[in-house]
Design an enzyme around this catalytic site. Structure first.
Site, short mmCIF file in Angstrom:
data_model
loop_
_atom_site.label_atom_id
_atom_site.label_comp_id
_atom_site.label_asym_id
_atom_site.label_seq_id
_atom_site.Cartn_x
_atom_site.Cartn_y
_atom_site.Cartn_z
N ASP A 35 28.44 166.07 48.34
CA ASP A 35 28.72 167.17 49.26
C ASP A 35 28.31 168.48 48.60
OD1 ASP A 35 30.81 167.42 51.93
OD2 ASP A 35 30.35 169.25 50.81
N ILE A 36 27.71 169.37 49.37
CA ILE A 36 27.24 170.66 48.85
C ILE A 36 28.40 171.59 48.49
CG2 ILE A 36 27.06 171.99 51.02
CD1 ILE A 36 24.17 172.71 50.14
N HIS A 105 29.90 160.36 59.27
CA HIS A 105 29.88 160.37 57.81
C HIS A 105 31.26 160.13 57.27
CE1 HIS A 105 30.49 164.53 59.22
NE2 HIS A 105 31.24 164.70 58.15
N HIS A 107 33.61 160.86 54.06
CA HIS A 107 33.82 161.60 52.82
C HIS A 107 34.51 160.64 51.84
CE1 HIS A 107 33.49 165.82 54.55
NE2 HIS A 107 33.76 165.15 55.66
P1 5GP Z 1 32.63 167.57 58.22
O1 5GP Z 1 33.18 168.97 58.13
O2 5GP Z 1 31.71 167.41 59.43
O3 5GP Z 1 33.65 166.47 58.13
O4 5GP Z 1 31.74 167.36 56.92
C1 5GP Z 1 30.48 167.93 56.76
C2 5GP Z 1 30.27 168.10 55.27
O5 5GP Z 1 28.90 168.34 55.05
C3 5GP Z 1 31.03 169.28 54.66
O6 5GP Z 1 31.93 168.81 53.66
C4 5GP Z 1 29.93 170.16 54.09
O7 5GP Z 1 30.27 170.75 52.85
C5 5GP Z 1 28.76 169.19 53.96
N1 5GP Z 1 27.46 169.81 54.07
C6 5GP Z 1 27.06 170.75 55.00
N2 5GP Z 1 25.77 171.06 54.81
C7 5GP Z 1 25.33 170.30 53.77
C8 5GP Z 1 24.06 170.19 53.10
O8 5GP Z 1 23.06 170.82 53.45
N3 5GP Z 1 23.99 169.31 52.07
C9 5GP Z 1 25.07 168.59 51.63
N4 5GP Z 1 24.89 167.77 50.60
N5 5GP Z 1 26.27 168.66 52.25
C10 5GP Z 1 26.40 169.51 53.29
#
Ligand code: 5GP
Ligand code: ZN
Length: 119
Positions: A35-36, A105, A107
């Site tokens: 995760d970034i 996705h 985590h």
């Molecule tokens: P959500 O909030 O949808 O459950 O998770 C999305 C995740 O994607 C977040 O934890 C966010 O930090 C990660 N994320 C967003 N953009 C990028 C990116 O460009 N690269 C990576 N590796 N992770 C990303």
């Protein structure tokens, strides 16, 4: 068509290598990358290479790939050696639950104490 790559999807772009990522593991059906914006020492995202908006939609469409995803989450935890201390697999589903990327996705979080219930 169901599962096809979406032009406006960040994770489809990572699968297509149009956006770089720190890849941890790759299989025929899944990709795991860091995760970034990590929320724990281990914070890896495991995604299916097919595009579905969330985990339940993926499971309804393709149980085998859903199983691949969960198995890979376990392999990531073992690879980062957080399986012994414990780790958490999270599927945020819907914007009210913090989902920001609408490509299913998992985590995988570990390497620190994890509170229950989560915030
Ligand atoms: P959500 O909030 O949808 O459950 O998770 C999305 C995740 O994607 C977040 O934890 C966010 O930090 C990660 N994320 C967003 N953009 C990028 C990116 O460009 N690269 C990576 N590796 N992770 C990303
Ligand atoms: Zn996608």
């Amino acid at each position: 068509m169901a599962g096809e790559p979406q032009a406006d999807c960040l994770f489809c772009k990572i699968i297509a290598k149009e956006i770089p990522a720190t890849v941890v593991r790759e299989t025929e059906t899944t990709l795991a990358f860091r995760d970034i914006n990590p929320q724990a020492p281990t914070h890896v995202l495991v995604i299916p290479k097919v595009h579905y908006a969330d985990a339940a939609t993926l499971a309804a469409a393709d149980p085998q790939i859903t199983a691949d995803l969960l198995r890979e989450a376990g392999e990531v935890a073992a690879g980062d050696e957080v399986d012994g201390t414990g780790y958490r697999i999270v599927f945020n589903t819907g914007s009210g639950a913090g989902q920001t990327v609408f490509h299913a996705h998992a985590h995988v979080l570990g390497g620190r104490g994890l509170n229950w219930p989560p915030g």
